[in-house]
Design a protein around this motif. Structure first.
Motif, PDB file in Angstrom:
ATOM      1  N   ALA A  97      17.618 -19.426 -10.091  1.00 33.16           N
ATOM      2  CA  ALA A  97      18.444 -20.428 -10.235  1.00 33.16           C
ATOM      3  C   ALA A  97      18.560 -21.232 -11.439  1.00 33.16           C
ATOM      4  N   PHE A  98      17.595 -22.066 -11.785  1.00 30.38           N
ATOM      5  CA  PHE A  98      17.421 -22.614 -12.845  1.00 30.38           C
ATOM      6  C   PHE A  98      17.266 -22.649 -14.382  1.00 30.38           C
ATOM      7  N   GLY A  99      16.503 -21.550 -14.043  1.00 32.03           N
ATOM      8  CA  GLY A  99      16.249 -20.564 -15.471  1.00 32.03           C
ATOM      9  C   GLY A  99      15.347 -21.038 -16.357  1.00 32.03           C
ATOM     10  N   ASP A 100      14.183 -20.591 -15.102  1.00 34.28           N
ATOM     11  CA  ASP A 100      12.770 -21.038 -15.227  1.00 34.28           C
ATOM     12  C   ASP A 100      11.807 -21.889 -14.295  1.00 34.28           C
ATOM     13  N   LYS A 101      10.425 -21.054 -14.235  1.00 35.22           N
ATOM     14  CA  LYS A 101       9.511 -21.025 -12.996  1.00 35.22           C
ATOM     15  C   LYS A 101       9.122 -23.232 -13.458  1.00 35.22           C
ATOM     16  N   ARG A 102       9.091 -23.283 -12.113  1.00 37.05           N
ATOM     17  CA  ARG A 102       8.654 -24.930 -12.038  1.00 37.05           C
ATOM     18  C   ARG A 102       7.494 -24.931 -11.481  1.00 37.05           C
ATOM     19  N   ARG A 103       6.191 -24.311 -11.341  1.00 32.75           N
ATOM     20  CA  ARG A 103       5.177 -24.553  -9.909  1.00 32.75           C
ATOM     21  C   ARG A 103       5.071 -25.914  -9.244  1.00 32.75           C
ATOM     22  N   PRO A 117      27.341 -35.114 -19.501  1.00 33.88           N
ATOM     23  CA  PRO A 117      26.889 -33.918 -19.872  1.00 33.88           C
ATOM     24  C   PRO A 117      25.957 -33.794 -19.998  1.00 33.88           C
ATOM     25  N   ILE A 118      25.579 -32.192 -20.095  1.00 31.07           N
ATOM     26  CA  ILE A 118      24.449 -31.627 -20.177  1.00 31.07           C
ATOM     27  C   ILE A 118      23.852 -31.358 -21.671  1.00 31.07           C
ATOM     28  N   MET A 119      23.186 -31.408 -22.090  1.00 31.04           N
ATOM     29  CA  MET A 119      22.510 -31.742 -23.625  1.00 31.04           C
ATOM     30  C   MET A 119      21.537 -31.009 -23.390  1.00 31.04           C
ATOM     31  N   ILE A 120      20.713 -29.841 -24.440  1.00 31.08           N
ATOM     32  CA  ILE A 120      20.090 -29.008 -25.178  1.00 31.08           C
ATOM     33  C   ILE A 120      19.667 -28.986 -26.207  1.00 31.08           C
ATOM     34  N   LYS A 121      18.553 -28.849 -26.768  1.00 26.47           N
ATOM     35  CA  LYS A 121      18.304 -28.984 -28.457  1.00 26.47           C
ATOM     36  C   LYS A 121      16.867 -27.291 -28.252  1.00 26.47           C
ATOM     37  N   ASN A 122      16.947 -27.289 -29.639  1.00 33.49           N
ATOM     38  CA  ASN A 122      16.179 -26.035 -29.710  1.00 33.49           C
ATOM     39  C   ASN A 122      16.951 -24.565 -28.898  1.00 33.49           C
ATOM     40  N   SER A 123      18.474 -24.560 -28.842  1.00 32.04           N
ATOM     41  CA  SER A 123      19.071 -23.782 -28.259  1.00 32.04           C
ATOM     42  C   SER A 123      20.728 -23.360 -28.540  1.00 32.04           C
ATOM     43  N   ILE A 124      21.118 -23.682 -28.441  1.00 37.96           N
ATOM     44  CA  ILE A 124      22.891 -22.921 -28.815  1.00 37.96           C
ATOM     45  C   ILE A 124      23.459 -23.476 -26.703  1.00 37.96           C
ATOM     46  N   ASN A 125      23.039 -22.993 -25.514  1.00 32.82           N
ATOM     47  CA  ASN A 125      22.772 -22.066 -24.585  1.00 32.82           C
ATOM     48  C   ASN A 125      22.332 -23.068 -23.868  1.00 32.82           C
ATOM     49  N   MET A 126      22.877 -22.816 -22.422  1.00 33.55           N
ATOM     50  CA  MET A 126      21.576 -22.929 -21.411  1.00 33.55           C
ATOM     51  C   MET A 126      20.685 -22.645 -21.227  1.00 33.55           C
ATOM     52  N   PRO A 127      19.690 -22.013 -20.378  1.00 30.66           N
ATOM     53  CA  PRO A 127      18.786 -21.113 -20.145  1.00 30.66           C
ATOM     54  C   PRO A 127      19.385 -19.738 -18.807  1.00 30.66           C
ATOM     55  N   TYR A 128      19.973 -18.959 -18.646  1.00 28.01           N
ATOM     56  CA  TYR A 128      20.433 -17.758 -17.729  1.00 28.01           C
ATOM     57  C   TYR A 128      19.822 -18.227 -16.642  1.00 28.01           C
ATOM     58  N   ARG A 129      21.002 -18.441 -16.037  1.00 31.05           N
ATOM     59  CA  ARG A 129      20.919 -18.929 -13.990  1.00 31.05           C
ATOM     60  C   ARG A 129      22.154 -17.833 -13.654  1.00 31.05           C
ATOM     61  N   ASN A 130      21.734 -17.800 -12.438  1.00 30.58           N
ATOM     62  CA  ASN A 130      22.612 -16.946 -11.629  1.00 30.58           C
ATOM     63  C   ASN A 130      23.585 -17.229 -10.453  1.00 30.58           C
ATOM     64  N   LYS A 131      24.339 -18.299 -11.253  1.00 34.10           N
ATOM     65  CA  LYS A 131      25.312 -18.808 -10.509  1.00 34.10           C
ATOM     66  C   LYS A 131      24.480 -19.845  -8.400  1.00 34.10           C
ATOM     67  N   GLU A 132      23.661 -19.401  -8.299  1.00 26.22           N
ATOM     68  CA  GLU A 132      23.717 -19.740  -7.466  1.00 26.22           C
ATOM     69  C   GLU A 132      22.568 -21.251  -7.456  1.00 26.22           C
ATOM     70  N   LEU A 133      22.062 -22.132  -7.978  1.00 26.48           N
ATOM     71  CA  LEU A 133      22.168 -23.200  -7.926  1.00 26.48           C
ATOM     72  C   LEU A 133      23.341 -24.132  -7.442  1.00 26.48           C
ATOM     73  N   PHE A 134      22.604 -24.815  -6.309  1.00 26.40           N
ATOM     74  CA  PHE A 134      24.484 -25.562  -5.912  1.00 26.40           C
ATOM     75  C   PHE A 134      24.954 -26.816  -5.351  1.00 26.40           C
ATOM     76  N   ALA A 135      23.111 -27.678  -6.440  1.00 27.77           N
ATOM     77  CA  ALA A 135      22.456 -28.827  -6.317  1.00 27.77           C
ATOM     78  C   ALA A 135      21.678 -29.201  -7.302  1.00 27.77           C
ATOM     79  N   ILE A 136      21.351 -29.923  -8.256  1.00 24.04           N
ATOM     80  CA  ILE A 136      20.471 -29.756  -8.711  1.00 24.04           C
ATOM     81  C   ILE A 136      19.176 -31.006  -8.263  1.00 24.04           C
ATOM     82  N   ALA A 137      18.201 -30.808  -8.925  1.00 25.49           N
ATOM     83  CA  ALA A 137      16.943 -31.794  -8.300  1.00 25.49           C
ATOM     84  C   ALA A 137      16.886 -33.617  -8.280  1.00 25.49           C
TER      85      ALA A 137
END
Length: 289
Positions: free
Chosen positions: A167-173, A264-284
């Protein structure tokens, strides 16, 4: 009147002994970081900033590197008396320099901060919607989805990490371990086969009960999680929702939430958000991306 020599400033990495000073810096700009939030940031990442000649913290910036190729920056604060000296830029730059050049770095910007981040090479790629409520209005939702919602236990951790990763686009154990430990409540959603298909956390801050992250297969399940987390709370709530969740926006308005901003969400070292499966309904939280 301020009499410190503003040229005597030391850029450092903060540790546990600096928690109270960071709380004071946060409060000076009207932000509500408390001891538990700052300790979660420290256990998940690093906080840099400046101290003046008397050892007072006058700037900060934090970076949380996740498990593979993504990191999040937040907590960029400069004491009002020390603005215009480039401290925010320097603290943010050392955060950037602390990870590899092929790490995508994201942040959620304030309007005031956006020009600085653009100078540092960030581009706006999306936005979140910040909702606040003075008191939750129950919806008395019916669970007719063949799912069960129950309290989290530690045996659920690996499944939660995998769901969050998609959902988020990366593991964050490391972050999730600290965040669950910090949470007031953590709920998991199981399907008929007993597999976890969603989860949600609530974090009790000094002002708001923060809802998130919330991961679910659909907006109806997300609403059930929100209701479960918010139902018995008397007081203010906050939830930050990624763009494109119109059904959930409607539910939040019925539940007494008001949209107050769309940072706004801003990003560096990329031009896109990481891939997300559209199941993140609220961020931490905005600091954690």
């Amino acid at each position: 009147m301020h009499t410190d020599n503003k040229t005597v400033l030391e850029l450092v990495q903060f540790d546990q002994s600096d928690v109270l000073g960071l709380i004071e810096l946060s409060a000076s700009v009207g932000w509500d970081y408390d001891e538990y939030e700052i300790r979660t940031v420290m256990s998940s990442g690093k906080i840099f900033g400046h101290k003046n000649a008397r050892g007072k913290i006058v700037s900060s910036a934090a970076i949380i590197p996740y498990d593979t190729n993504l990191a999040s920056i937040g907590m960029v604060i400069v004491n009002e008396e020390y603005r215009g000296l480039g401290l925010g830029k320097k603290a943010t730059q050392i955060c950037i320099d602390s990870v590899s050049e092929d790490t995508s770095i994201m942040l959620i910007s304030t309007e005031d901060g956006k020009p600085l981040y653009e100078i540092l090479g960030f581009i706006a790629v999306d936005f979140v919607q910040k909702y606040l409520s003075d008191n939750y209005i129950p919806n008395k939702l019916l669970n007719n989805l063949d799912i069960t919602i129950e309290e989290y236990n530690e045996n659920d951790f690996n499944e939660v990490v995998e769901l969050d990763s998609e959902a988020f686009g990366d593991k964050r154990r490391k972050f999730l371990l600290s965040r669950i430990d910090q949470s007031k409540q953590c709920l998991v959603v199981r399907n008929q086969k007993g597999k976890i298909i969603g989860f949600g956390l609530s974090i009790l801050g000094p002002i708001n009960l923060i809802l998130g992250p919330i991961v679910a297969p659909d907006s109806r399940t997300a609403a059930l999680i929100i209701e479960g987390l918010a139902l018995n709370h008397q007081g203010k709530l906050r939830i930050d929702v990624p763009s494109g969740n119109k059904e959930l926006f409607h539910f939040l308005k019925k539940s007494g939430f008001i949209k107050v901003s769309e940072p706004p969400i801003m990003i560096k070292n990329s031009i896109n958000m990481p891939y997300r499966n559209k199941e993140l309904f609220a961020i931490a939280a905005q600091i954690f991306g």
